[in-house]
Motif scaffolding. Sequence first.
Motif, short mmCIF file in Angstrom:
data_model
loop_
_atom_site.label_atom_id
_atom_site.label_comp_id
_atom_site.label_asym_id
_atom_site.label_seq_id
_atom_site.Cartn_x
_atom_site.Cartn_y
_atom_site.Cartn_z
N ARG B 176 0.80 -1.16 -0.06
CA ARG B 176 0.31 0.27 0.11
C ARG B 176 0.67 1.48 0.27
N THR B 252 -9.84 -9.98 -8.53
CA THR B 252 -10.39 -10.15 -6.36
C THR B 252 -11.60 -10.42 -6.29
N ASP B 254 -13.12 -8.54 -4.39
CA ASP B 254 -13.52 -7.40 -3.97
C ASP B 254 -13.23 -6.32 -5.15
N TRP B 255 -13.45 -6.46 -6.55
CA TRP B 255 -12.96 -4.88 -7.51
C TRP B 255 -13.76 -4.26 -7.51
N ALA B 258 -12.50 -1.00 -6.27
CA ALA B 258 -11.60 -0.57 -7.05
C ALA B 258 -12.36 1.60 -6.98
N THR B 262 -7.60 3.39 -10.45
CA THR B 262 -7.33 2.43 -10.50
C THR B 262 -8.15 1.64 -11.33
N ALA B 361 -2.77 -7.44 -10.24
CA ALA B 361 -4.14 -7.75 -8.90
C ALA B 361 -3.93 -6.63 -8.45
N PRO B 362 -5.54 -5.90 -8.34
CA PRO B 362 -5.12 -4.25 -7.67
C PRO B 362 -3.89 -4.09 -6.18
N SER B 363 -3.20 -3.33 -6.28
CA SER B 363 -2.73 -2.81 -4.99
C SER B 363 -3.32 -1.99 -4.03
N LEU B 365 -6.86 0.82 -3.58
CA LEU B 365 -9.06 1.09 -4.08
C LEU B 365 -7.99 2.50 -4.91
N PHE B 380 -6.57 -4.61 -0.44
CA PHE B 380 -6.65 -5.49 -1.63
C PHE B 380 -5.11 -6.48 -1.73
N CYS B 381 -4.58 -6.42 -0.20
CA CYS B 381 -3.42 -6.41 0.08
C CYS B 381 -3.54 -8.21 0.92
#
Lengths: 432, 432
Positions: B176, B252, B254-255, B258, B262, B361-363, B365, B380-381
């Motif tokens: 993050r 993921t 939780d996308w 984002a 992102t 993958a996203p890092s 939000l 996202f981590c």
Amino acid sequence: MKTNNQPLHQLDAWQAAEALARRDILAVDLVRSCLDRIDQRDSEVHAFIQLNADAALALARTLDAGPVRGLLHGLPFGVKDLLDTADLPTAYGSPIYAGQQPRADAAAVALCREAGAVLLGKTVSTELANMTSGITRNPHNLQHTPGGSSSGSAAAVADGMLPLALGTQTAGSLIRPAAFCGVVGFKPSHNRVSRAGVKSLSETLDTIGGFGRSVRDVGLLGAVLTGDTRLADPRNFDDSTNSAPRIGLCATPDWSLADEDTQQAWAQAEKALAGHAQTFALPPELQNLVARQKAVQMFETARSLRHEHRHHAHQLSASLLTLLEDGMRISGETHAQNLLAVAQQRHVAAELFVDHDVLLAPSALGEAPAGLETTGDPLFCRGWTLLGLPCIHLPFTHGRQGLPVGLQLVGRFADDHRLLAAAHWVHQRLTR
Amino acid sequence: MKTNNQPLHQLDAWQAAEALARRDILAVDLVRSCLDRIDQRDSEVHAFIQLNADAALALARTLDAGPVRGLLHGLPFGVKDLLDTADLPTAYGSPIYAGQQPRADAAAVALCREAGAVLLGKTVSTELANMTSGITRNPHNLQHTPGGSSSGSAAAVADGMLPLALGTQTAGSLIRPAAFCGVVGFKPSHNRVSRAGVKSLSETLDTIGGFGRSVRDVGLLGAVLTGDTRLADPRNFDDSTNSAPRIGLCATPDWSLADEDTQQAWAQAEKALAGHAQTFALPPELQNLVARQKAVQMFETARSLRHEHRHHAHQLSASLLTLLEDGMRISGETHAQNLLAVAQQRHVAAELFVDHDVLLAPSALGEAPAGLETTGDPLFCRGWTLLGLPCIHLPFTHGRQGLPVGLQLVGRFADDHRLLAAAHWVHQRLTR
């Protein structure tokens, strides 16, 4: 003051805890009884590196005057000098750390204190919890090792100086001294007990646990350390509610190295557990555990102690220096392969407990060796430590030299409460 | 003194390392350039809690006069104040530990120094590496958070004060801040790097890693920390020997959280990696990672900080107190179930890499949030940390407020060298 005609310092922890909670006995009397015993005996046994007598008596008086704080209310306990204590110096068994005063208690110490336990002192660790002996002697025969690295904790409980003590295991440092000193030693599942505030050697292996005189004793300690009250559930220690476990007799691939005394104990156990136990061999994937455990321990210990090795080599023993040098020769590439293999082997280990609730296995090669130069061989503990499985040593017989001999039970990962219930059942049958 | 017309403090670590080894530049000049930059900027950025200027210059002169010591010869580095240093106080971002002077370096610090790195100072950690901000500001916009908990390390590298810095991650404390500050952040596989001498929070999750300005930079650091030279293998960073990885695009579960920035970065990456990447969804067994990571972190942190909670509550922030209280309400029985589930999920995670070498993958939000009250959401981590997989953040674009945005790549457990090779390949295509 006595209970069942026993001096207080000889009481099992769970008996003392019940008597303390009922106010049948006072914490201050129990603490004083332990301190008297220490005063009589520790100039010979050398279990303690540091005592906390005045503070312990003061706290005991406070506890006697107040409400019951928790499962360990009023129970004296000792702490291996590998765990930080905010009120006593912590030297990790090494001159490098002589006089070091941590700011905080290790998590395990804080949890015991919160549950009402009274810290009586710090107990001797071998040098940085490795293989170089401390000053402690085996209370059953002062010419023999108590085992290590949790030497002082095991000896103090064995000698009646304390009902409970904390230790750690990376190879066999709880189970082996428990075996040599003839007490119950409990190594919980890896990573169930916080290692915060404990000198770190090998994070894949290091595990906090402790010693008591009965399975139920270490159940109290285990419940406090894991926060899982099932470990102290009285139904696990009551014949009317605790049912017979299915036991696998797992002599391990190294059985040929067990001496006559361990073989004799094994035969005795086979007989006592007949009808409940079957011979069980480890599957092929779990044959090379000992070599892998050694490689993981050496690699990780060498990195964890890199500062000490580089800057305080002259204050390290020759044997520890050799271990650190050997560990630095293991490459990170090999270690990555070992970590992958360990993860795979821990996964396979779950299958050991499909047909069995627990496995019976040897704890040590035999009785405590004569002399103080060595703390004995952790051979029979290495594999279970690598797998991260909970283990408990059960003392129940004596060897040819009159020293304690027993065996360990091994449980499923995170199933520590069932291991303790089975261990109580087995221990009763072994000691009848 | 300049190389390619860049001031020395702006050089990538690997470029500086090559120039130092060739003696094209001197360590003392590089250290002085970094100290000058710190002098200009740190009164605003507040990345450092403590500087080691005189000792660093003296050591640099010694290094310049002697043989090349290792992969980090002459490179200045910073250390998150969660890691012990034998020559600088270590306070873990908490007034409870103000002025504490450890006797030894953390293992990670000792290994970097042995490889020739020059400790420039201790960098700001949030309070006990949790969510309460320290004093550090985002160097790209001082009104925004740098992220946390490795706030100072990420900000210092981003601002050119240091080429390399050490940090730790329990939820998202490396990836993050790397994302918010626009640097490369590397979290190695769990347990590959010794945590000895690092304040322990959650042993299932805590991981040592670091920051650099390129993938190759963190490869140098990773090789030293893991002892695995493959992480620094020049062939991994050379287009003629480094082949295209198979990439899974794993947005993921939780996308939907984002933000536009992102999402924009994701679209850009999909385009740049077309032909090498396929959409990939986590299997059903790995859908609940975030909730489990939170429960494991809370349970373990509450036990690890039990002493501080009981004896120094008045010196803890309200938000950390709430976390500790919530953690103590999770039972040891629930935690045992979580540990079993984590072991099972880590086993399942190996299957993610049958058809892919790495996952994108996203890092975070989005961009770094405005204000210093929060260090942003590690959402996202959390899952990748729970699985213990190696992760690397790659900065490559900017958001609507002009702040850095990027994505992370996730690799197979213990396959950190292949993750770095793939990350170099991907980063080049993203930054073309």
